[in-house]
Design an enzyme around this catalytic site. Structure first.
Site, PDB file in Angstrom:
ATOM      1  N   GLU A  58      42.468  44.563  51.401  1.00  0.00           N
ATOM      2  CA  GLU A  58      42.091  43.327  50.698  1.00  0.00           C
ATOM      3  C   GLU A  58      41.238  42.370  51.535  1.00  0.00           C
ATOM      4  O   GLU A  58      41.551  41.187  51.643  1.00  0.00           O
ATOM      5  CB  GLU A  58      43.355  42.614  50.175  1.00  0.00           C
ATOM      6  CG  GLU A  58      44.171  43.505  49.250  1.00  0.00           C
ATOM      7  CD  GLU A  58      45.474  42.870  48.757  1.00  0.00           C
ATOM      8  OE1 GLU A  58      45.713  41.682  49.034  1.00  0.00           O
ATOM      9  OE2 GLU A  58      46.254  43.571  48.085  1.00  0.00           O
ATOM     10  N   GLU A 102      47.532  52.112  43.843  1.00  0.00           N
ATOM     11  CA  GLU A 102      48.684  51.276  43.485  1.00  0.00           C
ATOM     12  C   GLU A 102      48.744  51.116  41.969  1.00  0.00           C
ATOM     13  O   GLU A 102      48.893  50.010  41.442  1.00  0.00           O
ATOM     14  CB  GLU A 102      48.586  49.894  44.153  1.00  0.00           C
ATOM     15  CG  GLU A 102      48.417  49.958  45.663  1.00  0.00           C
ATOM     16  CD  GLU A 102      48.492  48.606  46.365  1.00  0.00           C
ATOM     17  OE1 GLU A 102      48.858  47.594  45.731  1.00  0.00           O
ATOM     18  OE2 GLU A 102      48.171  48.562  47.573  1.00  0.00           O
TER      19      GLU A 102
HETATM   20  O1  9MR Z   1      55.157  45.756  46.019  1.00  0.00           O
HETATM   21  C1  9MR Z   1      55.116  44.920  47.156  1.00  0.00           C
HETATM   22  C2  9MR Z   1      56.222  43.895  47.062  1.00  0.00           C
HETATM   23  O2  9MR Z   1      57.493  44.519  47.188  1.00  0.00           O
HETATM   24  C3  9MR Z   1      56.037  42.833  48.125  1.00  0.00           C
HETATM   25  O3  9MR Z   1      57.006  41.807  47.962  1.00  0.00           O
HETATM   26  C4  9MR Z   1      54.650  42.273  48.024  1.00  0.00           C
HETATM   27  C5  9MR Z   1      54.477  41.167  49.031  1.00  0.00           C
HETATM   28  O4  9MR Z   1      53.236  40.888  49.398  1.00  0.00           O
HETATM   29  O5  9MR Z   1      53.705  43.300  48.214  1.00  0.00           O
HETATM   30  C6  9MR Z   1      53.761  44.234  47.192  1.00  0.00           C
HETATM   31  O6  9MR Z   1      52.762  45.233  47.374  1.00  0.00           O
HETATM   32  C7  9MR Z   1      51.411  44.786  47.351  1.00  0.00           C
HETATM   33  C8  9MR Z   1      50.624  45.713  48.220  1.00  0.00           C
HETATM   34  O7  9MR Z   1      51.183  45.757  49.509  1.00  0.00           O
HETATM   35  C9  9MR Z   1      49.169  45.311  48.298  1.00  0.00           C
HETATM   36  N1  9MR Z   1      48.585  45.167  46.985  1.00  0.00           N
HETATM   37  C10 9MR Z   1      49.321  44.383  46.034  1.00  0.00           C
HETATM   38  C11 9MR Z   1      50.764  44.893  45.952  1.00  0.00           C
HETATM   39  C12 9MR Z   1      51.531  44.178  44.880  1.00  0.00           C
HETATM   40  O8  9MR Z   1      51.702  42.843  45.268  1.00  0.00           O
END
Ligand code: 9MR
Length: 383
Positions: free
Chosen positions: A169, A274
């Protein structure tokens, strides 16, 4: 494109070759090709199919989910355990326990193991960017820490994690570089430094750039420019991950198709890393997956708390099918499709951007039961 071969394709391949060399009607295989019973077999040689797993899977707390993962998927991504705040919570302190469990689970089940993620602005403790006096670190201090982090984490899993989301990102919606502490302190070259260090730490692991909303043209073009620039300046980048946090009405299939073509134009595989489909009412016109966004619950924003009506199960299924048709048509460019979670019950969309909603973004329902979308995708992929 797919790296794990499946025995199921041997019979049709022999038949096709037979026809191609002009030997008349192909001999029939001795036994019928069995109907696939898993997503990974249904996807066949097109692409790997994966799921993001939380620590509950490798730790054995979520037995039913673990069995689903073993049964259905041939690649996993850690949902959280290799993020900076978990693996490197304090200066000089690394916690590899959950990461080791995650990798051991993938190895025990012969999976392609993805490490998520090395350099991201989120889930990264504040001390990373500040010195002991609370002032921003200098470029050299932060570069040295980035080098320590990447070489320690990638080095720890050398030869065992098969691909890393090296930078996550880093782009803004218009395709320019996002304003992040990494960029503010180190400068624009923080990305190439991250790839250099990761390459040195494990020359055999695949290295990816990963981001959300790359289905939108400006961001897809920005990602392609970024990755092409890295490759042309001698850096190794092995793929681009489009996260794929989609809505019912976005992106349109034709838009997604164009974005995949744009991303693949750099000559590296595209991965959908994702995938989920948010069918709940939008809080605003926001698209994407910025974890910093938050909204309040108000009336009408949690309409399916008591269950998803059949009409919506069908609509979700239709949407999954139209997206998978794009991935299947572009399977010469798409290497992997990973869902962000396993069942609806543990999806991040139950608490983002509004906490406490009942979401239905995945192929398995709250009790682990395959949804209509699962069955329909299996049919479409088996054809
Ligand atoms: O699914 C993840 C969640 O459990 C966490 O709390 C969150 C915190 O930032 O991150 C989520 O995963 C993210 C991923 O690492 C990067 N892209 C967006 C995803 C959804 O938020």
């Amino acid at each position: 494109m797919k790296r794990i071969t499946s025995l199921l394709v041997i019979a049709p391949t022999v038949a096709a070759l037979w026809g191609a060399v002009g030997c008349g009607p192909a001999p029939q295989p001795e036994t019928d090709v069995p109907t696939p019973t898993s997503l990974k077999d249904a996807a066949d040689l097109r692409f790997l199919v994966g799921a993001a797993v939380s620590d509950a899977v490798p730790s054995g707390q979520a037995r039913a989910d673990s069995l689903l993962v073993i049964d259905q998927f041939d690649t996993i991504t850690d949902e959280n355990v290799l993020k900076w705040e978990v693996v490197h919570p304090e200066p000089g302190t690394y916690d590899f326990e959950p990461g080791d469990r995650y990798v051991a689970f993938g190895e025990a089940n012969g999976m392609f193991i993805v490490g998520h993620t090395l350099v991201w602005h989120s889930q990264t403790p504040r001390w990373v960017f500040q010195n002991e006096a609370g002032e921003p670190k200098t470029r050299d201090e932060l570069l040295a820490l980035m080098e320590e982090h990447i070489s320690t984490v990638v080095g720890h899993f050398k030869g065992r994690v098969h691909g890393w989301d090296v930078v996550n990102e880093a782009l803004a919606e218009d395709g320019s570089l996002r304003d992040s502490p990494w960029r503010r302190i180190i400068g624009d070259d923080f990305i190439e430094k991250a790839f250099e260090i990761a390459n040195a730490a494990d020359p055999d692991a695949e290295l990816y750039y990963n981001d959300y909303s790359l289905a939108n043209a400006p961001k897809a073009e920005g990602a392609a420019r970024l990755v092409l620039g890295l490759i042309e300046s001698g850096h190794r980048v092995d793929g681009i991950g489009e996260q794929g946090h989609y809505k019912m009405d976005w992106p349109a299939p034709a838009r997604l198709d164009s974005a995949i073509i744009t991303l693949a134009s750099v000559g590296r595989p595209v991965m959908i890393t994702e995938l989920d489909i948010d069918l709940l009412p939008a809080r605003s016109r926001d698209r994407g997956a910025d974890v910093g966004l938050r909204g309040d619950m108000s009336e009408g924003l949690d309409p399916y708390a008591a269950g998803l009506p059949d009409s919506m199960q069908q609509a979700l299924s239709d949407r999954y099918v139209e997206l998978f048709r794009v991935f299947m048509d572009r399977s010469d460019m798409v290497d992997r499709v990973t869902f962000w979670g396993i069942t609806d019950s543990t999806s991040w969309l139950n608490y983002w951007p509004i906490f406490g909603r009942t979401s239905y973004p995945l192929l398995f329902g709250r009790g682990g039961e395959p949804k209509k979308a699962y069955h329909d995708l299996m049919d479409v992929m088996a054809r």
